[in-house]
Design a protein around this motif. Structure first.
Motif, PDB file in Angstrom:
ATOM      1  N   TRP A 156     -10.008  -1.894   6.247  1.00  9.79           N
ATOM      2  CA  TRP A 156      -9.759  -0.479   6.425  1.00  9.79           C
ATOM      3  C   TRP A 156     -10.597   0.302   5.407  1.00  9.79           C
ATOM      4  O   TRP A 156     -11.439  -0.265   4.713  1.00  9.79           O
ATOM      5  CB  TRP A 156      -8.284  -0.143   6.235  1.00  9.79           C
ATOM      6  CG  TRP A 156      -7.361  -0.753   7.247  1.00  9.79           C
ATOM      7  CD1 TRP A 156      -7.718  -1.420   8.384  1.00  9.79           C
ATOM      8  CD2 TRP A 156      -5.924  -0.755   7.203  1.00  9.79           C
ATOM      9  NE1 TRP A 156      -6.599  -1.835   9.060  1.00  9.79           N
ATOM     10  CE2 TRP A 156      -5.466  -1.435   8.361  1.00  9.79           C
ATOM     11  CE3 TRP A 156      -4.980  -0.248   6.325  1.00  9.79           C
ATOM     12  CZ2 TRP A 156      -4.129  -1.615   8.647  1.00  9.79           C
ATOM     13  CZ3 TRP A 156      -3.636  -0.415   6.605  1.00  9.79           C
ATOM     14  CH2 TRP A 156      -3.213  -1.098   7.759  1.00  9.79           C
ATOM     15  N   ASN A 157     -10.337   1.607   5.331  1.00 11.57           N
ATOM     16  CA  ASN A 157     -11.000   2.460   4.337  1.00 11.57           C
ATOM     17  C   ASN A 157      -9.970   3.385   3.699  1.00 11.57           C
ATOM     18  O   ASN A 157      -8.977   3.756   4.344  1.00 11.57           O
ATOM     19  CB  ASN A 157     -12.112   3.306   4.978  1.00 11.57           C
ATOM     20  CG  ASN A 157     -13.307   2.474   5.385  1.00 11.57           C
ATOM     21  OD1 ASN A 157     -13.890   1.783   4.565  1.00 11.57           O
ATOM     22  ND2 ASN A 157     -13.652   2.514   6.660  1.00 11.57           N
ATOM     23  N   ILE A 158     -10.220   3.746   2.441  1.00  9.82           N
ATOM     24  CA  ILE A 158      -9.351   4.700   1.756  1.00  9.82           C
ATOM     25  C   ILE A 158     -10.204   5.755   1.077  1.00  9.82           C
ATOM     26  O   ILE A 158     -11.297   5.451   0.578  1.00  9.82           O
ATOM     27  CB  ILE A 158      -8.428   3.993   0.735  1.00  9.82           C
ATOM     28  CG1 ILE A 158      -7.422   4.985   0.150  1.00  9.82           C
ATOM     29  CG2 ILE A 158      -9.240   3.328  -0.365  1.00  9.82           C
ATOM     30  CD1 ILE A 158      -6.306   4.318  -0.651  1.00  9.82           C
ATOM     31  N   LYS A 165      -6.699  -0.833  -3.241  1.00  8.50           N
ATOM     32  CA  LYS A 165      -8.082  -0.919  -2.753  1.00  8.50           C
ATOM     33  C   LYS A 165      -8.413  -2.330  -2.295  1.00  8.50           C
ATOM     34  O   LYS A 165      -9.080  -2.529  -1.259  1.00  8.50           O
ATOM     35  CB  LYS A 165      -9.047  -0.498  -3.873  1.00  8.50           C
ATOM     36  CG  LYS A 165     -10.518  -0.458  -3.451  1.00  8.50           C
ATOM     37  CD  LYS A 165     -10.734   0.569  -2.364  1.00  8.50           C
ATOM     38  CE  LYS A 165     -12.229   0.843  -2.137  1.00  8.50           C
ATOM     39  NZ  LYS A 165     -12.942  -0.319  -1.622  1.00  8.50           N
ATOM     40  N   VAL A 187      -5.769   6.920   4.242  1.00  4.74           N
ATOM     41  CA  VAL A 187      -6.069   5.551   4.659  1.00  4.74           C
ATOM     42  C   VAL A 187      -6.521   5.600   6.113  1.00  4.74           C
ATOM     43  O   VAL A 187      -5.810   6.127   6.978  1.00  4.74           O
ATOM     44  CB  VAL A 187      -4.846   4.622   4.513  1.00  4.74           C
ATOM     45  CG1 VAL A 187      -5.166   3.224   5.037  1.00  4.74           C
ATOM     46  CG2 VAL A 187      -4.405   4.560   3.052  1.00  4.74           C
ATOM     47  N   ILE A 195      -6.788  -2.797   1.077  1.00  3.33           N
ATOM     48  CA  ILE A 195      -7.528  -2.033   2.086  1.00  3.33           C
ATOM     49  C   ILE A 195      -8.789  -2.778   2.498  1.00  3.33           C
ATOM     50  O   ILE A 195      -9.130  -2.878   3.689  1.00  3.33           O
ATOM     51  CB  ILE A 195      -7.876  -0.627   1.550  1.00  3.33           C
ATOM     52  CG1 ILE A 195      -6.609   0.211   1.346  1.00  3.33           C
ATOM     53  CG2 ILE A 195      -8.843   0.088   2.485  1.00  3.33           C
ATOM     54  CD1 ILE A 195      -5.862   0.528   2.617  1.00  3.33           C
ATOM     55  N   ASP A 196      -9.500  -3.316   1.509  1.00  3.09           N
ATOM     56  CA  ASP A 196     -10.705  -4.096   1.821  1.00  3.09           C
ATOM     57  C   ASP A 196     -10.355  -5.376   2.579  1.00  3.09           C
ATOM     58  O   ASP A 196     -11.090  -5.793   3.487  1.00  3.09           O
ATOM     59  CB  ASP A 196     -11.452  -4.445   0.527  1.00  3.09           C
ATOM     60  CG  ASP A 196     -12.037  -3.220  -0.156  1.00  3.09           C
ATOM     61  OD1 ASP A 196     -12.205  -2.192   0.538  1.00  3.09           O
ATOM     62  OD2 ASP A 196     -12.313  -3.279  -1.368  1.00  3.09           O
ATOM     63  N   VAL A 215       0.842  -1.202   0.000  1.00  3.20           N
ATOM     64  CA  VAL A 215       0.000   0.000   0.000  1.00  3.20           C
ATOM     65  C   VAL A 215       0.877   1.252   0.000  1.00  3.20           C
ATOM     66  O   VAL A 215       0.675   2.178  -0.806  1.00  3.20           O
ATOM     67  CB  VAL A 215      -0.950  -0.002   1.221  1.00  3.20           C
ATOM     68  CG1 VAL A 215      -1.652   1.349   1.357  1.00  3.20           C
ATOM     69  CG2 VAL A 215      -1.972  -1.112   1.094  1.00  3.20           C
TER      70      VAL A 215
END
Length: 414
Positions: A388-390, A380, A404, A383-384, A316
């Motif tokens: 988490w979230n971005i 992405k 992030v 992150i998923d 990331v």
């Protein structure tokens, strides 16, 4: 019917609505029957008695019980406003409803008042009975709906629990042959097909990644040997370093695909010092800014440990930093770490509003003009995978900003 209502409440509301509808139908029938009886039974009877009174006004006339007959000069004052009509008239006298027929004969007005109509008493009794029946029918419908919905909702609730059990292969305990049983078997079959497809995807990604890592390792080793032997040949050394960076990038992408091919519960997690990973990735990306008037600023406001997978976080960071370095020709690139977020911000050319929706879309981003390729789609997915979230936005001074957000359950502040 509101979509926010649960299925159980919808069924109960349907029962109650049906009960109310049936009660309204019976009340309507009763009201209609009442008017028909008044028109075709009560009115003709009172008219007959009034005509009999008109034609035999003497002391021997037998007056039916509960009826009062009046000629024009003897009509009580409260009733004098009533005019002759060819229908039954009803008024309240001393709190009691009475039926009256007014007729005109030889220019004289005659009146019959039914003070003790059996029909009026029957009408009140039926109306009271209907009201009580309506109340109890609605109550019974509500109680019946509560019990009957259990047999419908129970299997569905069981299906929800079994679906939420996190079992990859669904096997419902429902064996009935009704619609719910058919639905359960259809979901089982659909889930089995999806799991087979996902398993093939995992096997393909895993096998492909393993097969690619060996030649990439060989290429990387060869570039290190060449770098050592070409120290006195800057032009060739520059080409070798470029091959080395590309090989490292490809190795990283292959590692990402290998890790993403696994389900989250199969990943090995440990406590990761994010600031250490940031420093490592900053050192690796600095060659990309060579000969560029760009400052790489690291702002670590708080040391944060993440219970996660180090390689995924590195991917990331590397993708976000590499994109910032590639698309910034002058100005600053800032990496900011806080307790809850990781922010990568640059003063590059930015991304147009029309292309922002394409950033994390793998299939559309490949053909877009953003220049970010598949890197952000992999970001992405990671992150998923980490839950988490971005978020992307554009700073006031221009450029790009990626934020992030760490998941609370994974964040371990030092």
């Amino acid at each position: 019917m509101s979509k926010s209502l649960t299925l159980k409440n919808r069924i109960s509301l349907s029962y109650i609505s049906l009960s109310i509808l049936i009660c309204m139908v019976f009340i309507t029938i009763f009201r209609f029957s009442e008017s028909v009886i008044e028109e075709y039974l009560i009115y003709p009877q009172l008219t007959f008695e009034l005509e009999r009174f008109i034609h035999s006004q003497d002391s021997t006339t037998i007056v039916p019980p509960g009826m009062s007959f009046y000629s024009e000069d003897k009509i009580p004052e409260p009733l004098k406003q009533l005019q002759p009509q060819k229908n039954l008239q009803e008024i309240q006298i001393e709190g009691k409803e009475v039926s009256i027929v007014v007729s005109k004969f030889n220019n004289q007005i005659f009146m019959v008042v039914d003070n003790e109509s059996i029909f009026e008493g029957l009408e009140e009794a039926i109306a009271t009975t209907l009201m009580l029946a309506s109340f109890f029918s609605i109550l019974i419908a509500w109680l019946f709906s509560k019990f009957s919905t259990q047999s419908v909702i129970a299997p569905l609730s069981l299906m929800v629990k079994e679906i939420e059990s996190d079992s990859e292969r669904l096997h419902f305990s429902i064996t009935s042959t009704d619609e719910i049983g058919t639905l359960a078997r259809a979901i089982e079959e659909r889930n089995a097909r999806l799991q087979d497809f996902l398993e093939r995807e995992r096997v393909f990604s895993s096998d492909t990644s393993h097969e690619l890592r060996t030649p990439l390792t060989v290429i990387l080793g060869a570039t290190e040997v060449l770098s050592a032997n070409l120290a006195d040949q800057p032009k060739l050394l520059k080409t070798v370093n470029r091959i080395r960076r590309t090989t490292l990038d490809t190795t990283e992408q292959v590692s990402a695909l290998l890790l993403l091919s696994r389900s989250p519960e199969r990943l090995l997690f440990s406590k990761i010092d994010v600031s250490t990973l940031i420093k490592e990735q900053v050192n690796q990306c600095e060659p990309l800014l060579k000969n560029k008037p760009v400052s790489l600023i690291t702002d670590i406001q708080e040391a944060v440990e993440i219970h996660s997978q180090a390689e995924l976080i590195s991917i990331v960071l590397r993708n976000l930093l590499r994109n910032a370095c590639q698309h910034t020709e002058q100005g600053n690139i800032t990496i900011r770490l806080t307790k809850n977020t990781l922010i990568v911000e640059d003063t590059g050319r930015g991304i147009g509003t029309e292309n922002q929706a394409l950033l994390f879309n793998r299939s559309r981003n490949a053909n877009s003009q953003t220049g970010y390729g598949f890197g952000l789609s992999i970001v992405k997915r990671i992150i998923d995978q980490l839950n988490w979230n971005i978020q992307f936005d554009t700073p006031d001074q221009g450029g790009s900003r990626f934020i992030v957000f760490f998941h609370d359950s994974n964040k371990l502040p030092l």
